[in-house]
Write a protein that holds these residues in place. Structure first.
Motif, mmCIF file in Angstrom:
data_model
loop_
_atom_site.group_PDB
_atom_site.id
_atom_site.type_symbol
_atom_site.label_atom_id
_atom_site.label_comp_id
_atom_site.label_asym_id
_atom_site.label_seq_id
_atom_site.Cartn_x
_atom_site.Cartn_y
_atom_site.Cartn_z
ATOM 1 N N TYR A 12 1.506 4.850 0.877
ATOM 2 C CA TYR A 12 0.823 5.535 1.942
ATOM 3 C C TYR A 12 1.895 6.642 2.374
ATOM 4 O O TYR A 12 3.026 6.407 2.833
ATOM 5 C CB TYR A 12 0.603 4.948 3.218
ATOM 6 C CG TYR A 12 -0.171 5.973 4.093
ATOM 7 C CD1 TYR A 12 -1.764 6.465 4.060
ATOM 8 C CD2 TYR A 12 0.553 6.345 5.230
ATOM 9 C CE1 TYR A 12 -2.058 7.252 4.849
ATOM 10 C CE2 TYR A 12 -0.039 7.387 6.101
ATOM 11 C CZ TYR A 12 -1.117 7.653 5.947
ATOM 12 O OH TYR A 12 -1.938 8.534 6.836
ATOM 13 N N ILE A 27 0.708 -5.219 2.630
ATOM 14 C CA ILE A 27 -0.491 -5.668 2.717
ATOM 15 C C ILE A 27 -0.749 -7.064 3.089
ATOM 16 O O ILE A 27 -0.527 -7.986 2.225
ATOM 17 C CB ILE A 27 -1.243 -5.322 1.388
ATOM 18 C CG1 ILE A 27 -1.094 -3.918 0.822
ATOM 19 C CG2 ILE A 27 -2.729 -5.825 1.600
ATOM 20 C CD1 ILE A 27 -1.741 -3.740 -0.443
ATOM 21 N N PHE A 87 -8.994 -4.176 3.241
ATOM 22 C CA PHE A 87 -8.288 -5.071 2.181
ATOM 23 C C PHE A 87 -8.952 -6.577 2.322
ATOM 24 O O PHE A 87 -9.083 -6.850 3.296
ATOM 25 C CB PHE A 87 -6.803 -5.314 2.693
ATOM 26 C CG PHE A 87 -5.987 -3.922 2.504
ATOM 27 C CD1 PHE A 87 -5.298 -3.512 1.258
ATOM 28 C CD2 PHE A 87 -5.563 -3.272 3.521
ATOM 29 C CE1 PHE A 87 -4.470 -2.208 1.299
ATOM 30 C CE2 PHE A 87 -5.096 -2.033 3.347
ATOM 31 C CZ PHE A 87 -4.630 -1.738 2.356
ATOM 32 N N GLN A 96 0.894 -1.249 0.034
ATOM 33 C CA GLN A 96 -0.068 -0.282 -0.110
ATOM 34 C C GLN A 96 1.060 1.215 -0.091
ATOM 35 O O GLN A 96 1.744 1.457 0.892
ATOM 36 C CB GLN A 96 -0.924 -0.022 1.326
ATOM 37 C CG GLN A 96 -1.484 1.191 1.457
ATOM 38 C CD GLN A 96 -2.296 1.437 2.842
ATOM 39 O OE1 GLN A 96 -2.022 0.525 3.604
ATOM 40 N NE2 GLN A 96 -3.163 2.400 2.886
ATOM 41 N N LEU A 132 -7.093 -3.648 -1.989
ATOM 42 C CA LEU A 132 -7.890 -2.495 -1.292
ATOM 43 C C LEU A 132 -9.282 -2.247 -2.064
ATOM 44 O O LEU A 132 -9.378 -2.198 -3.216
ATOM 45 C CB LEU A 132 -6.932 -1.008 -1.431
ATOM 46 C CG LEU A 132 -7.705 0.085 -1.018
ATOM 47 C CD1 LEU A 132 -7.593 -0.197 0.743
ATOM 48 C CD2 LEU A 132 -6.647 1.374 -1.317
ATOM 49 N N LYS A 186 6.027 2.492 1.280
ATOM 50 C CA LYS A 186 5.347 1.095 0.750
ATOM 51 C C LYS A 186 5.061 0.259 2.115
ATOM 52 O O LYS A 186 6.036 -0.121 2.653
ATOM 53 C CB LYS A 186 6.238 0.412 -0.094
ATOM 54 C CG LYS A 186 6.391 1.151 -1.481
ATOM 55 C CD LYS A 186 7.135 0.398 -2.365
ATOM 56 C CE LYS A 186 7.079 1.008 -3.740
ATOM 57 N NZ LYS A 186 7.581 0.266 -4.669
ATOM 58 N N PHE A 238 -8.697 1.815 5.824
ATOM 59 C CA PHE A 238 -8.285 0.985 4.528
ATOM 60 C C PHE A 238 -8.682 -0.327 4.789
ATOM 61 O O PHE A 238 -8.458 -1.273 5.466
ATOM 62 C CB PHE A 238 -7.012 1.072 4.173
ATOM 63 C CG PHE A 238 -6.434 2.369 4.082
ATOM 64 C CD1 PHE A 238 -6.265 3.059 2.914
ATOM 65 C CD2 PHE A 238 -5.658 2.960 5.123
ATOM 66 C CE1 PHE A 238 -5.867 4.363 2.758
ATOM 67 C CE2 PHE A 238 -5.252 4.276 5.197
ATOM 68 C CZ PHE A 238 -5.182 5.137 4.142
#
Length: 136
Positions: free
Chosen positions: A7, A14, A88, A5, A93, A11, A86
């Motif tokens: 952000y 996930i 997942f 992800q 996502l 990185k 978020f």
């Protein structure tokens, strides 16, 4: 293949599995604590609970931010980071939500301040009129 992800130019892996973050540096079983090297500069300190991971993300030894991953269903987890969530599912996502209560509280406080200021002005002008003092 590891998924990330993006952000704030970082990185974030996930996954709910601390061992999928990168290279394991230290694992302390008594605390369910993992220290994992994500890349050359970033390290994650992950404390694992039953359905929750608490992650501290470091860059070059400095704490950048903290977040929590909550398992919500099979192959689904929710990452809480700052005022965003978020979701997942199967490492993809699927939903982003933002908590606006912080901004709403600020707006309410500002409006109360304006209201109080107007009340003071009204009170002063009423007092001035009762005492028959003219304003220039």
């Amino acid at each position: 293949m590891k998924r990330f992800q993006n952000y704030s130019h970082y990185k974030l892996p996930i996954t709910m599995n601390p061992l999928e973050y990168g290279k394991l540096i230290i694992k302390i079983d008594e605390l369910n604590l993992f220290i994992v090297q994500i890349n050359k500069t970033n390290i994650a300190l992950i404390q694992q609970y039953d359905e929750l991971n608490h992650i501290k993300f470091f860059k070059e030894g400095d704490l950048i931010f903290e977040y929590k991953d909550h398992k919500s269903a099979d192959n689904t987890f929710i990452r809480s980071l700052n005022n965003k969530k978020f979701t997942f599912r199967d490492n993809e996502l699927t939903l982003v939500t933002t908590d606006l209560s912080v901004q709403l509280n600020k707006l309410i406080q500002q409006s109360k301040l304006i209201f109080d200021f107007k009340s003071i002005l009204n009170l002063n002008s009423t007092t001035i009129l009762k005492n028959k003092i003219e304003l220039i």
